[in-house]
Enzyme design. Structure first.
Site, PDB file in Angstrom:
ATOM      1  N   ASP A 142      -2.064  -0.874  -5.441  1.00 39.51           N
ATOM      2  CA  ASP A 142      -1.396  -0.846  -6.054  1.00 39.51           C
ATOM      3  C   ASP A 142      -1.901   0.554  -7.230  1.00 39.51           C
ATOM      4  O   ASP A 142      -0.096   0.375  -7.959  1.00 39.51           O
ATOM      5  CB  ASP A 142      -1.476  -2.158  -7.331  1.00 39.51           C
ATOM      6  CG  ASP A 142      -1.513  -3.897  -6.147  1.00 39.51           C
ATOM      7  OD1 ASP A 142      -0.537  -3.370  -5.765  1.00 39.51           O
ATOM      8  OD2 ASP A 142      -1.786  -4.775  -5.838  1.00 39.51           O
ATOM      9  N   ASP A 204       3.683  -5.917   0.274  1.00 42.82           N
ATOM     10  CA  ASP A 204       3.903  -5.183  -0.779  1.00 42.82           C
ATOM     11  C   ASP A 204       3.876  -3.867  -0.769  1.00 42.82           C
ATOM     12  O   ASP A 204       3.689  -2.738  -1.463  1.00 42.82           O
ATOM     13  CB  ASP A 204       2.762  -6.157  -2.324  1.00 42.82           C
ATOM     14  CG  ASP A 204       2.703  -7.608  -1.569  1.00 42.82           C
ATOM     15  OD1 ASP A 204       2.157  -7.992  -0.765  1.00 42.82           O
ATOM     16  OD2 ASP A 204       2.310  -8.294  -2.805  1.00 42.82           O
TER      17      ASP A 204
HETATM   18  N1  GLY Z   1       2.939  -7.239  -6.092  1.00 38.98           N
HETATM   19  C1  GLY Z   1       2.342  -8.668  -6.001  1.00 38.98           C
HETATM   20  C2  GLY Z   1       3.219  -9.596  -5.217  1.00 38.98           C
HETATM   21  O1  GLY Z   1       4.034  -9.241  -5.279  1.00 38.98           O
HETATM   22  O2  GLY Z   1       2.899 -10.735  -6.396  1.00 38.98           O
END
Ligand code: GLY
Length: 421
Positions: A142, A204
């Site tokens: 992230d 994600d």
């Molecule tokens: N990237 C984490 C979510 O979408 O909750």
């Protein structure tokens, strides 16, 4: 009698076999409500037109931000969510494990861009600079969300070289998690997600690739872009079902690259369609096409977008998981709607056919109309832009709340829509 009952049993057995085969093939079958909407949308160019004044909506966002910047003056924390019934943002501490730290500064940068008012630049900077240490984050994928939404906007809008250096270091941290045997970046660590033993990639992760495309353009070093493309290709191959719905989590064998498991963490079930996951795919493959010009990514962006549109109920805001569409008591996810709206506006600007451009724009407009309506707007309710997002329902977290990333992608969608020809 015996003959009849034998025939009956045979028929029953065949029937059961067919039922099993059918239900396996259709293990992600849409609920009846969303199937009906799908058929309607597939068979016609739907008619939604933007029925809000974007400038007025941007002014509303600016008013909301004026309230929240006055509240949020501890820059070692960041706005993350507002529980239903509360007025102000909950402000957890910033931290290397917190994927949401970049969104609020990113919103402020976008407001600076929209208004050209230096006040917003000052407020954005106050909340961007404390994030610098996260450029060295190698603990999870992230770093892209954290740094590109904050420092990425800061550099784009100021050209300050120091921000560029922070971003390049962030891109280096991100590619340190790439496994060439697998062909993807490792999203999560096994220590924090012990149910998976080897190389975990989640859908994600597609969004984090934007930082890598940027880094190759800035430095002239192709390595970042090559990794991003390989990640997108591998994910395209392994993360999707035949109907272009996506899994949330794929676990790979770290030595051979073979798929070990396909699961969910934030969706309803391993074989269901988690709405925000599908939205990440819409946004992610559209962005990868923009960055590469490779038609295979455009084709894929269209397919995953059609699957997203297919899952929408009549007000265009998905239930938190498409397989729960229409189910009483299940919350919506406005964040998935906002992410997809931003992606669909961009997709509309990239497709050559005007019919498709209109289709994706109409889908985005349907979403934006609904998000701006009384049903989803935070106007008069709290300091956010949007209500009714769902973060991680299976974990019991962030259910039917305001979420900072819903606001980030909503503002981006409004800004993108305001310049769409
Ligand atoms: N990237 C984490 C979510 O979408 O909750």
């Amino acid at each position: 009698m015996l003959q009849i009952s034998n025939r009956y049993l045979n028929l029953l057995a065949v029937g059961m076999l067919l039922a099993i085969v059918f239900s396996c093939k259709n293990s992600v079958k849409l609920s009846q409500d969303s199937q009906a909407v799908f058929n309607k949308k597939e068979n016609s160019i739907f008619q939604e037109k933007l029925d809000i004044d974007i400038n007025e909506e941007l002014k509303f966002c600016e008013q909301q931000l004026k309230k929240s910047v006055a509240e949020n003056t501890d820059y070692t924390t960041h706005p993350r969510l507002i529980e239903s019934g509360d007025k102000h943002w909950e402000m957890p501490k910033n931290g290397i494990l917190v994927w949401t730290v970049g969104f609020y500064p990113g919103i402020l940068w976008q407001m600076f861009e929209s208004t050209q008012n230096e006040y917003w630049k000052t407020e954005a900077l106050k909340r961007t600079l404390p994030l610098e240490p996260y450029k060295n984050n190698r603990e999870h994928h992230d770093v892209g969300f954290m740094m590109y939404s904050s420092y990425g906007q800061a550099y784009r809008l100021t050209g300050n070289k120091e921000y560029r250096d922070v971003l390049i270091q962030s891109a280096k941290s991100l590619i340190s998690r790439y496994n060439p045997k697998v062909g993807t970046i490792k999203s999560w660590s096994n220590e924090l997600h012990p149910q998976w033993k080897q190389h975990i990639t989640i859908i994600d992760n597609m969004l984090n690739l934007e930082l890598l495309f940027w880094a190759s353009k800035e430095t002239g070093d192709p390595i970042y872009k090559e990794i991003a493309i390989k990640h997108a290709e591998t994910t395209m191959k392994n993360h999707f079902r035949d109907d272009y719905s996506c899994y949330h989590v794929v676990e790979y064998d770290e030595k051979t690259g073979a798929v070990r498991n396909r699961n969910t963490s934030q969706g309803y079930a391993d074989e269901s369609v988690w709405a925000r996951g599908q939205a990440w795919a819409v946004y992610g493959y559209t962005m990868v096409y923009r960055e590469t010009g490779n038609p295979q990514f455009l084709d894929f962006a269209k397919k995953v977008s059609e699957r997203f549109i297919a899952g929408l109920p009549s007000d265009y805001i998905p239930y938190w998981d498409f397989n729960l569409t229409g189910k009483t008591g299940e919350p919506r996810d406005a964040s998935a709607a906002a992410v997809a709206a931003s992606g669909l506006v961009e997709l509309s600007s990239l497709v050559k056919s005007s019919e498709l451009a209109n289709r994706y724009c109409a889908a985005a407009d349907g979403i934006i109309n609904s998000l701006a309506s009384k049903a989803y707007s935070a106007k008069g309710v709290n300091d956010a832009f949007l209500l009714h997002s769902t973060g991680a329902k299976p974990q019991g977290n962030e259910i039917d709340v305001a979420l900072i990333y819903a606001d980030y992608y909503y503002l981006e969608a409004l800004l993108r829509r305001s310049v769409l020809k």
